[in-house]
Design an enzyme around this catalytic site. Structure first.
Site, PDB file in Angstrom:
ATOM      1  N   ALA A 188       0.802  -1.235   0.000  1.00  0.00           N
ATOM      2  CA  ALA A 188       0.000   0.000   0.000  1.00  0.00           C
ATOM      3  C   ALA A 188       0.833   1.283   0.000  1.00  0.00           C
ATOM      4  CB  ALA A 188      -1.012   0.035   1.146  1.00  0.00           C
ATOM      5  N   ALA A 189       2.158   1.172  -0.207  1.00  0.00           N
ATOM      6  CA  ALA A 189       2.973   2.394  -0.281  1.00  0.00           C
ATOM      7  C   ALA A 189       2.512   3.258  -1.464  1.00  0.00           C
ATOM      8  CB  ALA A 189       4.446   2.043  -0.423  1.00  0.00           C
ATOM      9  N   GLY A 190       2.232   2.595  -2.591  1.00  0.00           N
ATOM     10  CA  GLY A 190       1.742   3.333  -3.766  1.00  0.00           C
ATOM     11  C   GLY A 190       0.391   3.981  -3.478  1.00  0.00           C
ATOM     12  N   ASP A 191      -0.447   3.279  -2.742  1.00  0.00           N
ATOM     13  CA  ASP A 191      -1.777   3.830  -2.412  1.00  0.00           C
ATOM     14  C   ASP A 191      -1.632   5.043  -1.482  1.00  0.00           C
ATOM     15  OD1 ASP A 191      -2.841   1.709  -3.883  1.00  0.00           O
ATOM     16  OD2 ASP A 191      -2.900   0.409  -2.128  1.00  0.00           O
TER      17      ASP A 191
HETATM   18  O1  RIB Z   1      -1.814  -1.857  -3.174  1.00  0.00           O
HETATM   19  C1  RIB Z   1      -1.929  -2.802  -2.139  1.00  0.00           C
HETATM   20  C2  RIB Z   1      -3.181  -3.593  -2.303  1.00  0.00           C
HETATM   21  O2  RIB Z   1      -3.089  -4.385  -3.468  1.00  0.00           O
HETATM   22  C3  RIB Z   1      -3.475  -4.565  -1.200  1.00  0.00           C
HETATM   23  O3  RIB Z   1      -4.204  -3.990  -0.141  1.00  0.00           O
HETATM   24  C4  RIB Z   1      -4.208  -5.688  -1.914  1.00  0.00           C
HETATM   25  O4  RIB Z   1      -5.543  -5.819  -1.528  1.00  0.00           O
HETATM   26  C5  RIB Z   1      -4.073  -5.381  -3.404  1.00  0.00           C
HETATM   27  O5  RIB Z   1      -5.214  -4.814  -3.904  1.00  0.00           O
END
Ligand code: RIB
Length: 305
Positions: free
Chosen positions: A249-252
């Protein structure tokens, strides 16, 4: 007053194994621990933005199961508006994640209900989408849904941000609709069909995508930092050095930081710094949504650097 953000994307329950190292093909090893975390690129980005103070609404699909309820409750607990999170006759999305001692991961996503988010659902939510200021999407939902939403948003002048993850080719008619495309290096390489290892190669690949009609590109390159290419400007910024625990989730977190700062009308250099800080903080913590920082944490992080 910052703009209203809609995120159309996935919600997944992440089933995560922490292990000293990744097993080889055919090998069995002993891991360190197992945890479940709320995840999914769409939901992660929505939570990231809400924690950073944005006005954000999620559009997505969950199953009628326990994972779906937990995912929904977690969004609400994080101040994400959820009235447009719909239910499907399918299992909620899941992701099987392995994280090694260096914080690196492997992820297999089973889309489940996310795959049931169809263009017809988007047409029913036309008003919601067209009355927003920013639309953020990723590629864990069907591509035809992404294109349908982008077309509706574009008609009304809503700014469109696409994170092309997981990597996939994009249809030609999507490129001219997108205001900000935010790939990592490997996604950029797949989209441009070019090698992307040096900064010169990143620039050449960006030039190819700009020719297809993209207005702004933001390439996240992990420890190599971030490269921004706008219509008449280029900016490179270094990564903040941190000790990684879990890069999931670093990109998120980066995209959450980017869009929140964009919606607040901040200058591009500040937007990139806040986005990078958000991503850097997230890799120092375990899990997807559990790792996403609050606004005051990003302020504090930037103050001491
Ligand atoms: O970007 C990370 C996410 O990728 C995770 O939370 C997983 O669910 C996938 O969608």
């Amino acid at each position: 007053m910052a703009g209203k953000i809609i995120v159309i994307g996935s919600l997944n329950m992440d089933l995560v194994v922490f292990t000293p190292r990744f097993p080889k093909i055919g090998e069995t090893i002993l891991g360190s621990s197992f945890s479940t975390f709320c995840g999914g690129k769409g939901a992660n980005q929505a939570v990231a933005m809400a924690r950073l103070g944005a006005d954000v609404q999620m559009i997505g699909k969950i199953g009628k199961d326990e994972f779906g309820q937990t995912l929904l409750e977690n969004l609400t607990a994080n101040q994400v508006q959820t009235e447009s999170v719909l239910e499907a006759e399918a299992q909620s999305g899941t992701a099987i994640i392995t994280v090694d001692a260096l914080g690196q991961n492997t992820i297999v996503v089973i889309p489940g209900a996310n795959r049931e988010l169809k263009p017809e659902d988007i047409y029913c939510l036309r008003e919601t989408i067209q009355h927003s200021d920013y639309l953020v999407m990723q590629l864990e939902i069907p591509m035809e849904t992404v294109v349908a939403a982008a077309k509706l948003a574009y008609e009304s002048g809503v700014k469109i941000i696409v994170n092309p993850a997981p990597a996939s080719d994009l249809p030609d008619d999507l490129y001219p609709l997108v205001d900000y495309l935010i790939p990592n290096e490997s996604e950029l390489s797949i989209l441009s069909n070019l090698p992307v290892t040096t900064i010169e190669e990143v620039k050449a690949a960006c030039a190819v995508l700009l020719q297809r009609g993209i207005k702004n590109l933001v390439v996240t390159m992990g420890e190599q930092g971030v490269f921004y290419r706008g219509e008449d400007q280029e900016i490179s910024i270094s990564a903040y050095p941190v000790q990684p625990v879990d890069t999931t989730a670093a990109g998120d977190a980066f995209i959450g930081g980017f869009v929140t700062a964009l919606a607040a009308g901040l200058p591009i250099q500040t937007i990139l710094n806040r986005a990078s800080a958000s991503g850097a903080i997230s890799v120092t913590r375990q899990g997807a949504q559990t790792s996403l920082p609050y606004d005051h944490e990003v302020d504090q992080f930037l103050k001491v650097r």
